[in-house]
Every structure is written in C-alpha cells, then in structure tokens.
Scaffold this active site. Structure first.
Site, PDB file in Angstrom:
ATOM      1  N   GLU A  25       4.769  11.035   2.854  1.00 46.67           N
ATOM      2  CA  GLU A  25       3.688  10.167   2.643  1.00 46.67           C
ATOM      3  C   GLU A  25       3.194   9.570   3.860  1.00 46.67           C
ATOM      4  OE1 GLU A  25       0.995   9.789  -0.173  1.00 46.67           O
ATOM      5  OE2 GLU A  25       2.633  11.021  -0.188  1.00 46.67           O
ATOM      6  N   GLU A  69      -5.161   8.452   6.053  1.00 45.44           N
ATOM      7  CA  GLU A  69      -6.042   7.572   5.794  1.00 45.44           C
ATOM      8  C   GLU A  69      -6.317   6.497   6.585  1.00 45.44           C
ATOM      9  OE1 GLU A  69      -5.902   4.378   1.859  1.00 45.44           O
ATOM     10  OE2 GLU A  69      -4.221   5.959   2.143  1.00 45.44           O
ATOM     11  N   GLU A  87       2.141   1.893  -3.459  1.00 47.42           N
ATOM     12  CA  GLU A  87       0.822   2.355  -4.195  1.00 47.42           C
ATOM     13  C   GLU A  87       0.925   3.960  -4.198  1.00 47.42           C
ATOM     14  OE1 GLU A  87      -3.688   3.176  -3.338  1.00 47.42           O
ATOM     15  OE2 GLU A  87      -3.037   1.292  -2.923  1.00 47.42           O
ATOM     16  N   HIS A  88       0.939   4.615  -2.775  1.00 47.23           N
ATOM     17  CA  HIS A  88       1.103   5.952  -2.720  1.00 47.23           C
ATOM     18  C   HIS A  88       2.657   6.526  -3.297  1.00 47.23           C
ATOM     19  CE1 HIS A  88      -1.778   7.217   0.360  1.00 47.23           C
ATOM     20  NE2 HIS A  88      -2.073   5.871   0.069  1.00 47.23           N
ATOM     21  N   HIS A  91       0.898  -1.182   0.112  1.00 45.86           N
ATOM     22  CA  HIS A  91      -0.118   0.042  -0.073  1.00 45.86           C
ATOM     23  C   HIS A  91       0.797   1.134  -0.125  1.00 45.86           C
ATOM     24  CE1 HIS A  91      -2.377   3.378   1.994  1.00 45.86           C
ATOM     25  NE2 HIS A  91      -3.462   2.951   1.231  1.00 45.86           N
TER      26      HIS A  91
END
Length: 404
Positions: A82, A89, A12-13, A9
């Site tokens: 990030e 999130e 992905e960012h 994940h």
C-alpha cells in the site's frame, strides 16, 4: 503528530485489505452480493467510513464497518504494497493545483502545528509507518467518545442504536495507556496557532499563477461561524467559462470579470474544531496579479465598512438554497448528521440553521469582518508565474482603509 502524520489516511487504505474474520476477497464479495457500496475518506480532522445498502442489510453493513475498523488485520505484506499506492496517490494530488495550494496555505498558516500537516503525510512517513504505528493510532483515536454512527434513509433509529450497541459496544472509552488521566476526546488536541506568513513557489516558465490568501477564521461552534458563511456567499465566486460575465451579484466577482483580472476566483471558509481559514483563491495571468490582489483585498475590507442590507438578504437566500441542495441524498444527510454530532454535539435541523441565518444583520457582517479581516495578518500561498505578486507587507497594508 509529526511522527505519525498520515496514519489516519494509511488506515483508510488498510481497512479494506482484510480482517481477522474476512479476507479482502471475502469482504469485497460480501458487499457485492448485497449490492452495496463501501468507501472511506479522510479530512484534516475526521475520517469517515460509510456503506450504502438496502434496508434489510443494515445490520450486516454496520457489522462489516465495525469489523474493518476494529479488527483490521494490518498485514505486513499489504502495508508494504500500500505504500506505493499512497505515493502514487500523492503524485496525483500534487498535479491538482488547487489542492496543492490549499496544502501550502495550511502549512504556512498553521506552521509547527498538526493542522499545518497534510492529510497523506510526508513521503518519509509513508515509507516508514509501521504496523505498530497504525495499531497505536487505532488504540489512541478509535474510542467511543470520538466516534459517531450516523444513518439516513430506510433506517429505524431504535434499530440502528441496537445494532451499534451490538457491533461497537466493545469500543474503549479512553485511549490505551491513558490510565484514566485523559478522556477519549482530549487526546491529540494539538492547538492550532495561526501565523501570518506566506509561501511562494515561483516558476518563470508558467504564464498562470495560483494564489490563495486567507485570514484566521473561526471554529464550527463560534458565534461568528454563520456570519462567515454569509460573508463567503456575499463575496461569491466566478469563472471565465461560466458565461455570466460581469453580470454577477458579487461586487468582487463583477470587478474581476469586468477588468479581466483573473480566469477564476472563489471564496472559501473552512472551519475546524478551534480555528478556521477565510479567504479567496484565484487563478490569473502572471501580469495581472498586482491589480488582482488590490481588488480582492479591497473587497474583503469593504465588508467591514460598506456591507448593505440588500446583499445580506440576497446572500441569505443563496446560502439557504446551497445548504438544502447539499442535503439532496441520504449519503449527504448521514454525513451532515455525523459531522454535526462531532462538532456541535447535537444535530441542528435545517429550520434551526435557517433561523440562525435569518437573525444575521448587515451590522453583524461588518462586526465579523472587522474582527477577522480589518488590519489583521494574513497567510498566502502562491505557485506559478508570480513575479508581479506584491510582497507580504504591501498586501498587509491593504487589509485596512485609512478613514477620516
């Protein structure tokens, strides 16, 4: 693994934060100039990067995808920035009770295995994953045998194959450091072991309870996969705001609606590479849980003994319609092709899928329910006002009928 949980994940960012060839701004401008759309998402077993573009821009889109996947810069400053984005999130995800319940359900059902860990990873991992961790993840998992390039819409198959060869031809066939001992598909196959258990998070101040009960399901390639899909359709789902009241085909939903046992109830069937989860998720008032759980388990066990030909035929029609509506668009078709190639090794046409569904009988449903549900351990996750929720052993006793 526990150490790199959340790396997929995180990547992905990071994929959209610039590559060796393009800065983040250049990447965004290039996509916008094509009128395209670039995005990604991560599930428990797969990561998907996709682009939507015009026909003349297919080569450029595939080249951009290969660039962000294989040559991402993984800038230290961007990684630090990030971390806060992903933590925010995580806070948003935790506000959605259904997602939170299913995370808890996986955590208790597959405790101690990779499938029990969340997609985002632990807060500690999000704060500590390093550039080397992300780089190692790419070298280990982003290999040719584990990668599928799928396209749908205004695209030519031969052209896509040629473009894929040009852009992804350098993908390694085995993980870095494997020394030929393991293949690209064998790595990270952490066996999922189902454990009958429950997790209960009690808030006396809340008047609602969110409950998910599940039995160990089957993999995508299991002979029971399609009967389980039909079982899910037979049990169905209902919501108090739907307006249908007790006039629904599902016996379970009709009982829940008529007796006002829940605000909503839905059946889920999640398949993975070597296992699955089949169960029911419900939102109910705190003083209805005992009756609700009895009716849910009773209807689950009913499939073992009293599944009728009529409800099987109705479910077949509903399932086929749902599947076709799920392919209503090029994005959905491309995603379906990619998922099937990863799970089945080939694409099953809708006609073949329908033939497999039509071949299922009521006896097949009874046999599948007997294997999955009858006198089997369950996993349960519950959050909220759950003081009336029966204990594990009481619900376990309801997983079979005494028949003489």
């Amino acid at each position: 693994t526990e150490r790199n949980n959340g790396a997929a994940h995180f990547l992905e960012h990071m994929a959209f934060k610039g590559t060796d060839k393009r800065t983040q701004q250049q990447l965004e401008v290039e996509i916008e100039n094509m009128g395209g759309h670039l995005n990604a998402y991560t599930s428990r077993e797969q990561t998907v990067y996709f682009a939507k573009v015009f026909k003349q821009d297919v080569r450029k889109a595939v080249e951009i995808l290969s660039d962000i996947l294989l040559k991402s810069k993984l800038d230290e400053g961007a990684i630090e920035r990030e971390r806060d984005v992903i933590l925010r999130e995580m806070e948003e995800v935790n506000k959605h009770q259904e997602e939170l319940i299913l995370d808890h359900l996986h955590a208790t059902a597959f405790q101690g295995t990779g499938l029990g860990r969340t997609i985002l990873g632990t807060e500690e991992n999000i704060r500590t994953l390093s550039r080397n961790d992300l780089s190692d993840y790419i070298k280990t998992h982003y290999t040719a045998p584990r990668t599928v390039i799928a396209g749908a819409g205004a695209i030519d198959h031969a052209e896509l194959c040629e473009i894929a060869g040009d852009c992804f031809g350098d993908l390694p066939t085995a993980p870095a450091g494997g020394a030929g001992l393991i293949t690209g598909t064998d790595v990270a196959m952490d066996p999922a072991v189902f454990t009958g258990s429950d997790i209960r998070i009690k808030y006396d101040s809340q008047k609602n309870a969110h409950v998910a009960i599940a039995f160990e399901g089957e993999s995508w390639t299991s002979e029971y996969a399609f009967p389980l899909m039909l079982m899910q359709t037979i049990l169905g789902g209902w919501d108090r705001g739907s307006g249908s009241g007790a006039n629904v085909a599902s016996k379970m939903c009709a009982e829940v609606a008529e007796l006002e046992l829940a605000q909503s109830v839905s059946t889920f069937n999640t398949c993975y590479k070597d296992t699955g989860l089949f169960g029911v998720y419900a939102v109910a008032d705190d003083n209805k849980l005992d009756d609700l759980m009895w009716h849910i388990t009773s209807n689950l066990v009913r499939l073992v003994h009293k599944t009728t030909d009529e409800e099987v035929e109705r479910a077949k029609t509903q399932l086929k319609a749902t599947m076709l509506m799920g392919l209503d668009g090029n994005s959905q078709v491309a995603e379906d092709i990619g998922r099937q190639l990863l799970t089945y090794g080939r694409r099953m046409s809708p006609a073949e899928v329908f033939a497999r569904i039509d071949a299922i009988s009521a006896d097949d449903i009874k046999g599948t329910a007997g294997k999955i549900i009858n006198d089997e351990d369950h996993a349960l996750a519950a959050v909220g006002g759950i003081h009336e929720l029966p204990d594990y052993n009481k619900i376990r006793r309801w997983s079979y009928w005494m028949r003489y």
